[in-house]
Scaffold this active site. Sequence first.
Site, PDB file in Angstrom:
ATOM      1  N   ASP A  46      -6.747  -1.047   5.942  1.00  0.00           N
ATOM      2  CA  ASP A  46      -6.186  -2.821   6.171  1.00  0.00           C
ATOM      3  C   ASP A  46      -6.307  -2.430   8.085  1.00  0.00           C
ATOM      4  O   ASP A  46      -5.888  -3.423   8.658  1.00  0.00           O
ATOM      5  CB  ASP A  46      -4.260  -2.756   5.925  1.00  0.00           C
ATOM      6  CG  ASP A  46      -4.492  -3.636   4.522  1.00  0.00           C
ATOM      7  OD1 ASP A  46      -5.011  -3.745   3.727  1.00  0.00           O
ATOM      8  OD2 ASP A  46      -3.165  -2.862   3.872  1.00  0.00           O
ATOM      9  N   LYS A  91     -15.518  14.748  19.200  1.00  0.00           N
ATOM     10  CA  LYS A  91     -14.428  15.795  19.322  1.00  0.00           C
ATOM     11  C   LYS A  91     -13.236  15.708  19.756  1.00  0.00           C
ATOM     12  O   LYS A  91     -13.195  16.093  20.788  1.00  0.00           O
ATOM     13  CB  LYS A  91     -14.429  16.548  18.884  1.00  0.00           C
ATOM     14  CG  LYS A  91     -13.845  17.636  17.254  1.00  0.00           C
ATOM     15  CD  LYS A  91     -14.263  18.664  16.844  1.00  0.00           C
ATOM     16  CE  LYS A  91     -13.789  19.446  15.918  1.00  0.00           C
ATOM     17  NZ  LYS A  91     -13.189  20.908  16.459  1.00  0.00           N
ATOM     18  N   LYS A  94      -4.956 -15.435  -1.129  1.00  0.00           N
ATOM     19  CA  LYS A  94      -7.528 -15.010  -1.259  1.00  0.00           C
ATOM     20  C   LYS A  94      -7.485 -16.146  -1.654  1.00  0.00           C
ATOM     21  O   LYS A  94      -8.865 -15.950  -1.786  1.00  0.00           O
ATOM     22  CB  LYS A  94      -7.035 -13.898  -1.315  1.00  0.00           C
ATOM     23  CG  LYS A  94      -5.747 -12.691  -0.192  1.00  0.00           C
ATOM     24  CD  LYS A  94      -6.441 -11.358  -0.541  1.00  0.00           C
ATOM     25  CE  LYS A  94      -5.590 -10.154   0.145  1.00  0.00           C
ATOM     26  NZ  LYS A  94      -5.708  -9.537   0.290  1.00  0.00           N
ATOM     27  N   LYS A 127      -1.239 -13.280  -3.305  1.00  0.00           N
ATOM     28  CA  LYS A 127      -2.608 -12.814  -2.846  1.00  0.00           C
ATOM     29  C   LYS A 127      -3.293 -12.848  -3.291  1.00  0.00           C
ATOM     30  O   LYS A 127      -4.020 -13.674  -2.577  1.00  0.00           O
ATOM     31  CB  LYS A 127      -3.001 -10.924  -3.191  1.00  0.00           C
ATOM     32  CG  LYS A 127      -2.056 -10.432  -2.340  1.00  0.00           C
ATOM     33  CD  LYS A 127      -2.704  -8.287  -2.763  1.00  0.00           C
ATOM     34  CE  LYS A 127      -1.069  -7.554  -1.828  1.00  0.00           C
ATOM     35  NZ  LYS A 127      -1.279  -6.362  -2.471  1.00  0.00           N
ATOM     36  N   PHE A 167      -8.381  -7.611  -6.708  1.00  0.00           N
ATOM     37  CA  PHE A 167      -7.217  -6.300  -7.407  1.00  0.00           C
ATOM     38  C   PHE A 167      -6.157  -6.519  -6.123  1.00  0.00           C
ATOM     39  O   PHE A 167      -5.838  -6.997  -5.137  1.00  0.00           O
ATOM     40  CB  PHE A 167      -7.992  -5.052  -7.151  1.00  0.00           C
ATOM     41  CG  PHE A 167      -8.936  -4.634  -8.278  1.00  0.00           C
ATOM     42  CD1 PHE A 167     -10.096  -5.467  -8.702  1.00  0.00           C
ATOM     43  CD2 PHE A 167      -7.905  -3.856  -9.409  1.00  0.00           C
ATOM     44  CE1 PHE A 167     -10.873  -5.096  -9.487  1.00  0.00           C
ATOM     45  CE2 PHE A 167      -9.000  -3.495 -10.599  1.00  0.00           C
ATOM     46  CZ  PHE A 167     -10.538  -4.411 -10.578  1.00  0.00           C
ATOM     47  N   ASN A 172      -8.509   7.144   2.198  1.00  0.00           N
ATOM     48  CA  ASN A 172      -7.119   6.624   0.660  1.00  0.00           C
ATOM     49  C   ASN A 172      -8.306   6.929  -0.131  1.00  0.00           C
ATOM     50  O   ASN A 172      -9.233   7.696  -0.384  1.00  0.00           O
ATOM     51  CB  ASN A 172      -7.285   4.830   0.231  1.00  0.00           C
ATOM     52  CG  ASN A 172      -8.054   4.160   0.541  1.00  0.00           C
ATOM     53  OD1 ASN A 172      -9.303   4.613  -0.672  1.00  0.00           O
ATOM     54  ND2 ASN A 172      -9.014   3.317   1.072  1.00  0.00           N
TER      55      ASN A 172
HETATM   56  N1  CTP Z   1      -9.048  -6.808   0.561  1.00  0.00           N
HETATM   57  C1  CTP Z   1      -9.998  -7.273   1.307  1.00  0.00           C
HETATM   58  N2  CTP Z   1      -9.628  -6.260   2.635  1.00  0.00           N
HETATM   59  C2  CTP Z   1      -8.612  -5.971   3.251  1.00  0.00           C
HETATM   60  C3  CTP Z   1      -7.828  -5.797   2.495  1.00  0.00           C
HETATM   61  C4  CTP Z   1      -7.934  -5.538   1.007  1.00  0.00           C
HETATM   62  O1  CTP Z   1     -10.699  -7.270   0.717  1.00  0.00           O
HETATM   63  N3  CTP Z   1      -8.449  -5.387   3.845  1.00  0.00           N
HETATM   64  C5  CTP Z   1      -8.695  -7.018  -0.500  1.00  0.00           C
HETATM   65  C6  CTP Z   1      -8.997  -5.733  -2.058  1.00  0.00           C
HETATM   66  O2  CTP Z   1     -10.700  -5.169  -2.101  1.00  0.00           O
HETATM   67  C7  CTP Z   1      -8.091  -6.026  -3.095  1.00  0.00           C
HETATM   68  C8  CTP Z   1      -6.840  -7.144  -2.135  1.00  0.00           C
HETATM   69  O3  CTP Z   1      -7.430  -7.571  -1.339  1.00  0.00           O
HETATM   70  O4  CTP Z   1      -9.083  -6.982  -4.150  1.00  0.00           O
HETATM   71  C9  CTP Z   1      -6.193  -6.766  -1.919  1.00  0.00           C
HETATM   72  O5  CTP Z   1      -5.950  -5.622  -1.689  1.00  0.00           O
HETATM   73  P1  CTP Z   1      -4.374  -4.830  -1.600  1.00  0.00           P
HETATM   74  O6  CTP Z   1      -4.677  -3.814  -0.612  1.00  0.00           O
HETATM   75  O7  CTP Z   1      -3.324  -4.206  -3.288  1.00  0.00           O
HETATM   76  O8  CTP Z   1      -3.417  -6.268  -1.035  1.00  0.00           O
HETATM   77  P2  CTP Z   1      -3.137  -6.278   1.012  1.00  0.00           P
HETATM   78  O9  CTP Z   1      -3.909  -7.679   0.855  1.00  0.00           O
HETATM   79  O10 CTP Z   1      -4.166  -5.773   1.473  1.00  0.00           O
HETATM   80  O11 CTP Z   1      -2.321  -6.220   1.176  1.00  0.00           O
HETATM   81  P3  CTP Z   1      -1.060  -5.012   0.914  1.00  0.00           P
HETATM   82  O12 CTP Z   1      -1.615  -3.909   1.866  1.00  0.00           O
HETATM   83  O13 CTP Z   1      -0.165  -5.623   2.200  1.00  0.00           O
HETATM   84  O14 CTP Z   1      -0.206  -4.662   0.154  1.00  0.00           O
END
Ligand code: CTP
Length: 398
Positions: free
Chosen positions: A277, A287, A340, A336, A322, A208
């Site tokens: 995610d 490869k 969490k 969130k 975040f 990303n």
């Molecule tokens: N985070 C995490 N582990 C994951 C995904 C996210 O620890 N697999 C943490 C990120 O570091 C951030 C927070 O969760 O502090 C929110 O991440 P974000 O990408 O905004 O949200 P998601 O929980 O992944 O939900 P979505 O992508 O559906 O918005």
Amino acid sequence: MGKNVLLGVCGGIACYKAVEVASRLRKKGVDVTVIMTKSATQFVTPLTFQEITGNPVSVDMWDKVQHWDVAHISLARKADFALIVPATANILGKLAAGIADDMLSTTLLAVTKAIYLAPSMNTNMYLNPIVQRNLKLLSSLPNYHIIKPASGHLACGVEGVGRLPEPAEIVEQLEKDQLAEESLAGKTVLVTAGGTREAIDPVRYIGNRSSGKMGYAIAAEAVRRGARTILVSGPVALAAPAGAEVSKIETAREMKELSERFFPQADITIMAAAVADYRVENPAPLKIKKEQEALLVHLVKNPDILAGLGKIKKEGQVLVGFAAETHDLLAFARQKLVKKNLDMIVANDVGRKDAGFNVDTNAANLISKDGKIEEIPLMSKSEMAKVILRRAEALLSK
Ligand code: CTP
């Protein structure tokens, strides 16, 4: 040991206020080294600053050598931070353009620590788009901080913006940022930063746009506040903050393992990483060749690291996450926070061009567990790091 500040004095009518700034800093036990521009000496003599600070004052690059160090480099190295009072349009222009043509501008280019600029000039000069462009550029750099000018009656007879804030206010701002005690001494701060990478085959990955800048700025600020700082970082193109213990990882599962290992030791944990995610269920061992017309990659969900930490969080630990959102920012962020088990969440509108991923500035809403929302305007990521840590620290002491 007292701090050392490099005080740059430029040629503006507000120059005389720099004398009081130097005096106030001295009274706080700060070792002040002054560099004046030639024009500044038309307003105040170097002798005044020398008497107040007890240190020699530099003006000319070509003064008689007093010691064997290269003067502008040793002054830059010695300084814990630099402060320019008043910062004229001239020095702002030179800094923004990287010009080094006198003792002050040359030294400032060699300063790697924080540089505070207190601009002061005629209103029309201050509002001039070129000056504004220079200020914008400088404030987007991680170590530059602008002390905003006040409005009022200016020496040139005009009413408007451009007046140097009172010396007490300038010193007060520095007090909060630079002179405060090491407020996190004896504490441990765990920070995650950057994006994770999930392998498709040995040469390709899913990643990303996270640059890691926000997390690295938080880690640097935690070190500055005296915390033992552990940084778990995805692959980024940034230098490790001096003084932090850095572990580099690639995948979400590696980040989870290290975060869980360090978490029990952490008083404050800030999860700034952009964790993938999903990961590829079965990465190809060799490869992948481009034989097929279409390629299907099957993804499976990664563990949510932050939610996992929220489950094992103990009394007295502060957990900050975040939320990166493109829409319904506050509602999603609040969800969130609750889901969490966080104490605070930094809600980032990643749809904006000047905030969030891969830029030097950020704007956010800080939402705490008690529902309080604080809107943080656009600022450099290092300033944002200060705000986030200040709040996290307040939660810790609750
Ligand atoms: N985070 C995490 N582990 C994951 C995904 C996210 O620890 N697999 C943490 C990120 O570091 C951030 C927070 O969760 O502090 C929110 O991440 P974000 O990408 O905004 O949200 P998601 O929980 O992944 O939900 P979505 O992508 O559906 O918005």
